[in-house]
Design an enzyme around this catalytic site. Structure first.
Site, PDB file in Angstrom:
ATOM      1  N   HIS A 285       0.831  -1.207   0.000  1.00 52.61           N
ATOM      2  CA  HIS A 285       0.000   0.000   0.000  1.00 52.61           C
ATOM      3  C   HIS A 285       0.866   1.257   0.000  1.00 52.61           C
ATOM      4  O   HIS A 285       1.626   1.504   0.927  1.00 52.61           O
ATOM      5  CB  HIS A 285      -0.934   0.032   1.212  1.00 52.61           C
ATOM      6  CG  HIS A 285      -1.827   1.240   1.185  1.00 52.61           C
ATOM      7  ND1 HIS A 285      -3.027   1.259   0.513  1.00 52.61           N
ATOM      8  CD2 HIS A 285      -1.665   2.485   1.697  1.00 52.61           C
ATOM      9  CE1 HIS A 285      -3.568   2.459   0.614  1.00 52.61           C
ATOM     10  NE2 HIS A 285      -2.765   3.220   1.334  1.00 52.61           N
TER      11      HIS A 285
ATOM     12  N   HIS B 100      -1.803   3.664  -8.430  1.00 52.97           N
ATOM     13  CA  HIS B 100      -2.175   2.819  -9.567  1.00 52.97           C
ATOM     14  C   HIS B 100      -1.980   3.560 -10.868  1.00 52.97           C
ATOM     15  O   HIS B 100      -2.077   4.786 -10.933  1.00 52.97           O
ATOM     16  CB  HIS B 100      -3.628   2.339  -9.455  1.00 52.97           C
ATOM     17  CG  HIS B 100      -4.641   3.440  -9.357  1.00 52.97           C
ATOM     18  ND1 HIS B 100      -4.930   4.067  -8.166  1.00 52.97           N
ATOM     19  CD2 HIS B 100      -5.427   4.028 -10.287  1.00 52.97           C
ATOM     20  CE1 HIS B 100      -5.847   4.989  -8.373  1.00 52.97           C
ATOM     21  NE2 HIS B 100      -6.171   5.004  -9.655  1.00 52.97           N
TER      22      HIS B 100
HETATM   23  P1  AMP Z   1      -8.635   6.912 -10.153  1.00 52.80           P
HETATM   24  O1  AMP Z   1      -9.860   7.736 -10.466  1.00 52.80           O
HETATM   25  O2  AMP Z   1      -7.448   7.268 -10.985  1.00 52.80           O
HETATM   26  O3  AMP Z   1      -8.328   6.886  -8.674  1.00 52.80           O
HETATM   27  O4  AMP Z   1      -8.996   5.440 -10.605  1.00 52.80           O
HETATM   28  C1  AMP Z   1      -9.648   4.515  -9.806  1.00 52.80           C
HETATM   29  C2  AMP Z   1     -10.153   3.445 -10.722  1.00 52.80           C
HETATM   30  O5  AMP Z   1     -10.416   2.287  -9.968  1.00 52.80           O
HETATM   31  C3  AMP Z   1     -11.455   3.816 -11.463  1.00 52.80           C
HETATM   32  O6  AMP Z   1     -11.244   3.738 -12.866  1.00 52.80           O
HETATM   33  C4  AMP Z   1     -12.439   2.746 -10.970  1.00 52.80           C
HETATM   34  O7  AMP Z   1     -13.336   2.333 -11.977  1.00 52.80           O
HETATM   35  C5  AMP Z   1     -11.518   1.635 -10.522  1.00 52.80           C
HETATM   36  N1  AMP Z   1     -12.058   0.757  -9.512  1.00 52.80           N
HETATM   37  C6  AMP Z   1     -12.640   1.097  -8.340  1.00 52.80           C
HETATM   38  N2  AMP Z   1     -13.008   0.013  -7.652  1.00 52.80           N
HETATM   39  C7  AMP Z   1     -12.637  -1.054  -8.397  1.00 52.80           C
HETATM   40  C8  AMP Z   1     -12.739  -2.469  -8.233  1.00 52.80           C
HETATM   41  N3  AMP Z   1     -13.300  -3.017  -7.131  1.00 52.80           N
HETATM   42  N4  AMP Z   1     -12.248  -3.275  -9.203  1.00 52.80           N
HETATM   43  C9  AMP Z   1     -11.692  -2.736 -10.308  1.00 52.80           C
HETATM   44  N5  AMP Z   1     -11.551  -1.414 -10.524  1.00 52.80           N
HETATM   45  C10 AMP Z   1     -12.022  -0.590  -9.582  1.00 52.80           C
HETATM   46 ZN    ZN Z   2      -4.107  -0.169  -0.486  1.00 47.76          ZN
END
Ligand code: AMP
Ligand code: ZN
Length: 114
Positions: free
Chosen positions: A46, A100
């Site tokens: 994390h 990410h």
């Molecule tokens: P960000 O807006 O850059 O923080 O991206 C977060 C991303 O995580 C978004 O595109 C969401 O659709 C994705 N996301 C959130 N929860 C999940 C999940 N449980 N599994 C897969 N993707 C997720």
């Molecule tokens: Zn985490």
């Protein structure tokens, strides 16, 4: 980290479609894809975002980029191209505070902001 969605995916407490995994990195399909290929690449450890990178954990950036190249090959988009996008902090629209990169591909991507 407790309450972190991506940590829960790493721990298999939440489901995901894993497309790549090694000892440092995991990648899975975004739950709300914006392109035919939309993969989230994370360090297993994390780290909230780029602001939390330090001398001792910054090697994950290399791990993530190495994984990105392998994933692009595996999914058949390496030659045509893809974007790797990181949103850091509120003004950038970061919604999940576990570092990410979005790997987005499979279509002629829209206008570049930069
Ligand atoms: P960000 O807006 O850059 O923080 O991206 C977060 C991303 O995580 C978004 O595109 C969401 O659709 C994705 N996301 C959130 N929860 C999940 C999940 N449980 N599994 C897969 N993707 C997720
Ligand atoms: Zn985490």
């Amino acid at each position: 980290m407790q309450d972190c969605v991506f940590c829960k995916i790493v721990e298999r407490q939440l489901p995901s479609t894993v497309v790549y995994e090694d000892d440092k990195v995991m990648a899975f399909n975004d739950i709300n894809p914006v392109a035919p290929v939309h993969v989230i690449i994370i360090p297993k450890a994390h780290i909230a975002n780029v602001n939390e990178l330090t001398e001792s954990n910054a090697s994950v950036m290399g791990d993530i980029h190495l994984a990105a190249g392998k994933i692009a090959e595996k999914l058949g988009v390496a030659d045509k191209g893809y974007r790797l996008i990181n949103n850091c902090g509120a003004d950038a629209g970061q919604t999940v505070f576990h570092l990410h990169y979005h790997l987005i591909a499979g279509v002629k991507l829209g206008p570049k902001i930069i």
